[in-house]
Design a protein around this motif. Sequence first.
Motif, mmCIF file in Angstrom:
data_model
loop_
_atom_site.group_PDB
_atom_site.id
_atom_site.type_symbol
_atom_site.label_atom_id
_atom_site.label_comp_id
_atom_site.label_asym_id
_atom_site.label_seq_id
_atom_site.Cartn_x
_atom_site.Cartn_y
_atom_site.Cartn_z
ATOM 1 N N THR A 252 -100.533 23.462 -12.926
ATOM 2 C CA THR A 252 -99.597 23.603 -14.043
ATOM 3 C C THR A 252 -100.099 22.749 -15.217
ATOM 4 O O THR A 252 -101.139 23.019 -15.782
ATOM 5 C CB THR A 252 -98.146 23.232 -13.639
ATOM 6 N N SER A 256 -103.992 22.289 -17.155
ATOM 7 C CA SER A 256 -104.056 22.839 -18.508
ATOM 8 C C SER A 256 -104.658 21.833 -19.482
ATOM 9 O O SER A 256 -105.431 22.191 -20.376
ATOM 10 C CB SER A 256 -102.653 23.247 -18.976
ATOM 11 N N THR A 330 -101.520 24.740 -24.227
ATOM 12 C CA THR A 330 -100.243 25.463 -24.202
ATOM 13 C C THR A 330 -100.351 26.923 -24.625
ATOM 14 O O THR A 330 -99.331 27.567 -24.867
ATOM 15 C CB THR A 330 -99.221 24.758 -25.118
ATOM 16 N N GLU A 332 -100.800 30.964 -24.294
ATOM 17 C CA GLU A 332 -99.958 31.828 -23.461
ATOM 18 C C GLU A 332 -100.422 31.919 -22.007
ATOM 19 O O GLU A 332 -99.614 31.958 -21.078
ATOM 20 C CB GLU A 332 -99.911 33.238 -24.073
ATOM 21 N N ASN A 337 -97.303 26.516 -18.917
ATOM 22 C CA ASN A 337 -96.072 27.252 -19.168
ATOM 23 C C ASN A 337 -95.260 27.519 -17.900
ATOM 24 O O ASN A 337 -94.136 28.029 -17.981
ATOM 25 C CB ASN A 337 -96.397 28.579 -19.872
ATOM 26 N N THR A 344 -94.102 22.883 -26.090
ATOM 27 C CA THR A 344 -94.912 23.407 -27.188
ATOM 28 C C THR A 344 -96.145 22.519 -27.343
ATOM 29 O O THR A 344 -96.274 21.476 -26.691
ATOM 30 C CB THR A 344 -94.120 23.407 -28.508
#
Length: 366
Positions: A252, A256, A330, A332, A337, A344
């Motif tokens: 997650t 990222s 962040t 898409e 997410n 954001t």
Amino acid sequence: MISQSGPQRYISDAKAYDQLPNFISELGVTKVLFLHGTKSLAAAKPYLPDFGTNVAVEDVLFNGECSYEEIDRVANIAAQKGTEMVIALGGGKVLDTAKSVTTGTHMYLVLMPTLASNCAPWSALSVHYKENGEHINHEIYKETANLMLLNPEVILNSPIDYFVAGIADTLAKFYESELIFEDLPEEQFTIALTISRQMANNCRDVLLRDSIQAVEDMKAGRMTHTWRNVAETIIVMAGTVGGWGDSYARSTGAHSVHDALTLFPQTSHLLHGAKVGYGILVQLVIENHYDHIKELLPLYRTLGVPTNFHELNLDGISDEDIEKIAYEATTEEKTMNLIPLPITAQTVKDAMMKLETITAGVQQSA
């Protein structure tokens, strides 16, 4: 949700490699592609058996990156040679390349890790990069390896920094999945998710308790129960978290942030797990889990896991580049997410800046 618990067969033993000739013979395989790096082959060579007198072995040197170009190159060699089995020896990128080559084909797959740096030997997925090391994506497969052979003596003699990176990467199994599991209604908890969550908890508990001692044992060349427990937690237990939990328990926020950091050549000397370790801290700030940060920082500092821009080799980073990291973390398609919070690019930027203050020693209140 699809659960894939791990390789069809797993052997962990100082003589694990000796199982290979019989395995090849039992399957009637006569054409093998042996994919490896230079260092991994040197480390494993004293333990490697002959693959069999009737086996034609195509020796292929890995180019260093799990890229689509490398996957195509190896796949083309396999097709030209009529390969029936791919045996991959090395770190996560070698093994991920072999998985990408064999998935969806008739070829058997044998994985032989020489590092305890991540759960690639156990997982049914590959992480793909550009030739320059920038992250592209990860792909989850419907197949797992036919055989995974782990020789603890080979792992014990591998570089310490890969082991430390593996510890950080494995800690993410808990911190990246905790909020998702907490947010799930009780009636959605299948047995598979229960197993996944327990394994994530075990990863945290084992590593917080034993990592420092395990690193000391490894530095001293001691094959202790503590060291082996940590090594197999990194490779095996970590793999079962995502294997059983699927998208509920894969990467997650921390991963990222790692993916975004690969855009900066200044961080290229840092291993995957080291950047994931930093990403854990960013995610914990986003979640307001300052208690976890307080618990992790002494371990990070002892092991040398990055906690701020300086330790990422990003001294003097511009505001624009911080925003670039936050934006890339962040987009898409990023797993950031999946965190059940409104996030954001500004959220991530603020978290990184707050982490700078925390790691500078300024007291923060949750």
